[in-house]
Design a protein around this motif. Sequence first.
Motif, PDB file in Angstrom:
ATOM      1  N   ARG A  68      29.592  43.761  71.678  1.00  0.00           N
ATOM      2  CA  ARG A  68      28.464  42.838  71.532  1.00  0.00           C
ATOM      3  C   ARG A  68      28.041  42.753  70.068  1.00  0.00           C
ATOM      4  NH1 ARG A  68      23.119  44.048  71.170  1.00  0.00           N
ATOM      5  NH2 ARG A  68      21.601  42.415  71.703  1.00  0.00           N
ATOM      6  N   ASP A  69      27.921  43.906  69.407  1.00  0.00           N
ATOM      7  CA  ASP A  69      27.535  43.910  67.997  1.00  0.00           C
ATOM      8  C   ASP A  69      28.581  43.195  67.142  1.00  0.00           C
ATOM      9  OD1 ASP A  69      25.275  45.321  68.655  1.00  0.00           O
ATOM     10  OD2 ASP A  69      26.096  47.278  68.108  1.00  0.00           O
ATOM     11  N   ALA A  70      29.865  43.450  67.443  1.00  0.00           N
ATOM     12  CA  ALA A  70      30.937  42.820  66.663  1.00  0.00           C
ATOM     13  C   ALA A  70      30.928  41.307  66.840  1.00  0.00           C
ATOM     14  CB  ALA A  70      32.288  43.397  67.071  1.00  0.00           C
ATOM     15  N   LEU A  71      30.705  40.840  68.070  1.00  0.00           N
ATOM     16  CA  LEU A  71      30.638  39.394  68.313  1.00  0.00           C
ATOM     17  C   LEU A  71      29.437  38.778  67.593  1.00  0.00           C
ATOM     18  CD1 LEU A  71      31.580  39.160  72.101  1.00  0.00           C
ATOM     19  CD2 LEU A  71      32.766  38.002  70.221  1.00  0.00           C
ATOM     20  N   ALA A 126      28.369  26.654  70.668  1.00  0.00           N
ATOM     21  CA  ALA A 126      28.782  25.624  71.623  1.00  0.00           C
ATOM     22  C   ALA A 126      28.368  24.220  71.199  1.00  0.00           C
ATOM     23  CB  ALA A 126      28.198  25.941  73.002  1.00  0.00           C
ATOM     24  N   ARG A 127      27.359  24.106  70.330  1.00  0.00           N
ATOM     25  CA  ARG A 127      26.850  22.788  69.946  1.00  0.00           C
ATOM     26  C   ARG A 127      27.728  22.122  68.898  1.00  0.00           C
ATOM     27  NH1 ARG A 127      21.747  25.603  70.215  1.00  0.00           N
ATOM     28  NH2 ARG A 127      21.760  25.835  67.931  1.00  0.00           N
ATOM     29  N   SER A 128      27.583  20.792  68.817  1.00  0.00           N
ATOM     30  CA  SER A 128      28.284  20.014  67.791  1.00  0.00           C
ATOM     31  C   SER A 128      27.762  20.435  66.415  1.00  0.00           C
ATOM     32  CB  SER A 128      28.035  18.522  68.027  1.00  0.00           C
ATOM     33  OG  SER A 128      28.679  17.743  67.056  1.00  0.00           O
ATOM     34  N   PRO A 129      28.595  20.494  65.395  1.00  0.00           N
ATOM     35  CA  PRO A 129      29.983  20.011  65.352  1.00  0.00           C
ATOM     36  C   PRO A 129      31.015  21.064  65.702  1.00  0.00           C
ATOM     37  CG  PRO A 129      29.316  20.632  63.159  1.00  0.00           C
ATOM     38  CD  PRO A 129      28.130  20.908  64.049  1.00  0.00           C
ATOM     39  N   HIS A 130      30.580  22.262  66.154  1.00  0.00           N
ATOM     40  CA  HIS A 130      31.535  23.354  66.380  1.00  0.00           C
ATOM     41  C   HIS A 130      32.263  23.197  67.712  1.00  0.00           C
ATOM     42  CE1 HIS A 130      29.219  24.850  63.048  1.00  0.00           C
ATOM     43  NE2 HIS A 130      28.128  24.966  63.800  1.00  0.00           N
ATOM     44  N   ASP A 131      31.502  22.927  68.761  1.00  0.00           N
ATOM     45  CA  ASP A 131      32.078  22.676  70.097  1.00  0.00           C
ATOM     46  C   ASP A 131      33.009  23.793  70.566  1.00  0.00           C
ATOM     47  OD1 ASP A 131      30.754  20.179  70.329  1.00  0.00           O
ATOM     48  OD2 ASP A 131      32.305  19.235  69.097  1.00  0.00           O
ATOM     49  N   LYS A 132      32.593  25.028  70.353  1.00  0.00           N
ATOM     50  CA  LYS A 132      33.391  26.169  70.804  1.00  0.00           C
ATOM     51  C   LYS A 132      32.818  26.687  72.130  1.00  0.00           C
ATOM     52  CE  LYS A 132      36.137  26.547  67.146  1.00  0.00           C
ATOM     53  NZ  LYS A 132      37.598  26.395  67.226  1.00  0.00           N
ATOM     54  N   GLY A 133      32.956  25.854  73.165  1.00  0.00           N
ATOM     55  CA  GLY A 133      32.379  26.199  74.458  1.00  0.00           C
ATOM     56  C   GLY A 133      32.977  27.456  75.060  1.00  0.00           C
ATOM     57  N   GLY A 134      34.293  27.639  74.902  1.00  0.00           N
ATOM     58  CA  GLY A 134      34.954  28.817  75.469  1.00  0.00           C
ATOM     59  C   GLY A 134      34.395  30.106  74.898  1.00  0.00           C
ATOM     60  N   ILE A 135      34.260  30.143  73.566  1.00  0.00           N
ATOM     61  CA  ILE A 135      33.694  31.327  72.926  1.00  0.00           C
ATOM     62  C   ILE A 135      32.262  31.549  73.394  1.00  0.00           C
ATOM     63  CG2 ILE A 135      32.985  32.335  70.727  1.00  0.00           C
ATOM     64  CD1 ILE A 135      35.267  30.918  69.380  1.00  0.00           C
ATOM     65  N   SER A 136      31.496  30.479  73.492  1.00  0.00           N
ATOM     66  CA  SER A 136      30.092  30.575  73.884  1.00  0.00           C
ATOM     67  C   SER A 136      29.942  31.199  75.263  1.00  0.00           C
ATOM     68  CB  SER A 136      29.448  29.189  73.854  1.00  0.00           C
ATOM     69  OG  SER A 136      28.109  29.251  74.316  1.00  0.00           O
ATOM     70  N   TRP A 137      30.698  30.705  76.227  1.00  0.00           N
ATOM     71  CA  TRP A 137      30.595  31.220  77.592  1.00  0.00           C
ATOM     72  C   TRP A 137      31.007  32.699  77.648  1.00  0.00           C
ATOM     73  CZ3 TRP A 137      33.781  26.408  79.207  1.00  0.00           C
ATOM     74  CH2 TRP A 137      32.943  25.284  79.215  1.00  0.00           C
ATOM     75  N   LEU A 138      32.106  33.022  76.959  1.00  0.00           N
ATOM     76  CA  LEU A 138      32.597  34.399  77.006  1.00  0.00           C
ATOM     77  C   LEU A 138      31.650  35.356  76.285  1.00  0.00           C
ATOM     78  CD1 LEU A 138      36.416  33.763  76.439  1.00  0.00           C
ATOM     79  CD2 LEU A 138      35.303  34.514  78.546  1.00  0.00           C
ATOM     80  N   ALA A 139      31.063  34.904  75.178  1.00  0.00           N
ATOM     81  CA  ALA A 139      30.103  35.747  74.469  1.00  0.00           C
ATOM     82  C   ALA A 139      28.901  36.061  75.358  1.00  0.00           C
ATOM     83  CB  ALA A 139      29.648  35.069  73.182  1.00  0.00           C
ATOM     84  N   GLN A 140      28.501  35.090  76.172  1.00  0.00           N
ATOM     85  CA  GLN A 140      27.386  35.325  77.081  1.00  0.00           C
ATOM     86  C   GLN A 140      27.761  36.318  78.179  1.00  0.00           C
ATOM     87  OE1 GLN A 140      25.134  31.736  78.224  1.00  0.00           O
ATOM     88  NE2 GLN A 140      26.268  30.667  76.610  1.00  0.00           N
ATOM     89  N   GLU A 168      37.252  46.789  78.829  1.00  0.00           N
ATOM     90  CA  GLU A 168      38.483  46.120  78.385  1.00  0.00           C
ATOM     91  C   GLU A 168      38.282  44.606  78.314  1.00  0.00           C
ATOM     92  OE1 GLU A 168      43.263  45.883  79.467  1.00  0.00           O
ATOM     93  OE2 GLU A 168      41.939  47.264  80.543  1.00  0.00           O
ATOM     94  N   LEU A 169      37.523  44.054  79.262  1.00  0.00           N
ATOM     95  CA  LEU A 169      37.213  42.631  79.235  1.00  0.00           C
ATOM     96  C   LEU A 169      36.456  42.272  77.958  1.00  0.00           C
ATOM     97  CD1 LEU A 169      36.966  39.783  80.461  1.00  0.00           C
ATOM     98  CD2 LEU A 169      34.953  40.602  81.724  1.00  0.00           C
ATOM     99  N   ALA A 170      35.485  43.097  77.581  1.00  0.00           N
ATOM    100  CA  ALA A 170      34.704  42.835  76.368  1.00  0.00           C
ATOM    101  C   ALA A 170      35.603  42.836  75.134  1.00  0.00           C
ATOM    102  CB  ALA A 170      33.599  43.873  76.234  1.00  0.00           C
ATOM    103  N   ILE A 171      36.559  43.771  75.094  1.00  0.00           N
ATOM    104  CA  ILE A 171      37.494  43.823  73.966  1.00  0.00           C
ATOM    105  C   ILE A 171      38.367  42.567  73.938  1.00  0.00           C
ATOM    106  CG2 ILE A 171      39.452  45.071  72.985  1.00  0.00           C
ATOM    107  CD1 ILE A 171      38.237  47.639  74.140  1.00  0.00           C
ATOM    108  N   GLN A 172      38.828  42.143  75.109  1.00  0.00           N
ATOM    109  CA  GLN A 172      39.650  40.929  75.186  1.00  0.00           C
ATOM    110  C   GLN A 172      38.871  39.706  74.706  1.00  0.00           C
ATOM    111  OE1 GLN A 172      42.780  40.614  75.884  1.00  0.00           O
ATOM    112  NE2 GLN A 172      43.471  42.251  77.241  1.00  0.00           N
TER     113      GLN A 172
END
Length: 299
Positions: free
Chosen positions: A207-210, A240-254, A282-286
């Motif tokens: 969590r801290d690293a993310l 997740a917001r424009s202009p980045h639109d990194k929805g996958g990262i956003s959901w996984l970070a949550q 292990e999921l958090a590391i992935q």
Amino acid sequence: MYLGIDQQSGLVYEGIEGPVLPVVPRPTVTQAKLIKRDEDWNDLPTGIAHSPMSWIFREDTFDPVTRTRRGRLFEAESRQPAAYKVLPDPYEDPHGRSVGAGGRTTKTLFAYKACAPLLQEPQRGMGLKLALGTRGAASGWRIVQTEVVASGCVMVTLKSLSAFGILPAVNLVEIPEEFKQSISQAIERVLDAAFRESPISVIDHCRDALTVLLSRWLVAQGHDQSILGDDLGKIASAVARSPHDKGGISWLAQVVARLHSRGKTNEAHSRGLRDPVEEDAELAIQILGFALRDIGWAT
């Protein structure tokens, strides 16, 4: 089945009634310790000469793709070392010059027998962690299968717990100079904690690293530096917001943020949540590895 290691040369011997037959070619043998508590990592063997009573793992096969090892596990005999009359090793004595009566020669061996204590563990040790190596350098493995073969040996199949096969290397060339140290330190803490500390601790480090990684990436993309003081939930929303639109990262970070909350005893109790386990860590590391790749900061 017995295993013997020559005190002087390190040559390996085996046999059903004692370690008397030279093993050719010489196998890979490693000191081993069952890890039941985090503190056990501080009590690893220090080499066969100083810690002859440790367990020994004799490797038979290794698959670097699946990160699995298969081999036999031995426990120490009560008297170490001891003299044994063995057949001469063809590498050491190809002409049999050291042969005495009965075609044998005397060697001082550290001797080991099939590791019966593992079979007394719940599930015959399956699911437990095994450290291979010494205090100077060791790797972590999970026992995924235990068998007793026809010779009486205890055969185990091990799955690597090393995070170095999971996390990609950080591409420091792509990272702004001012953020290189903080990101490297955050990733390093995850690697140090992975599969050595408790699942809750590993999740906290992820969590801290993310938080460090994504906030610095947002600033590098032109976001206001005030984001550096926000928590992971707010940072994930910004990603997740424009202009980045990194929805996958956003959901996984949550997801990691939710796992982190499970480590808080009061919150977990009030919401009826189970405690985090190794697979959650292990999921958090992935997820951390996914984020590194998706923002382009992985090699």
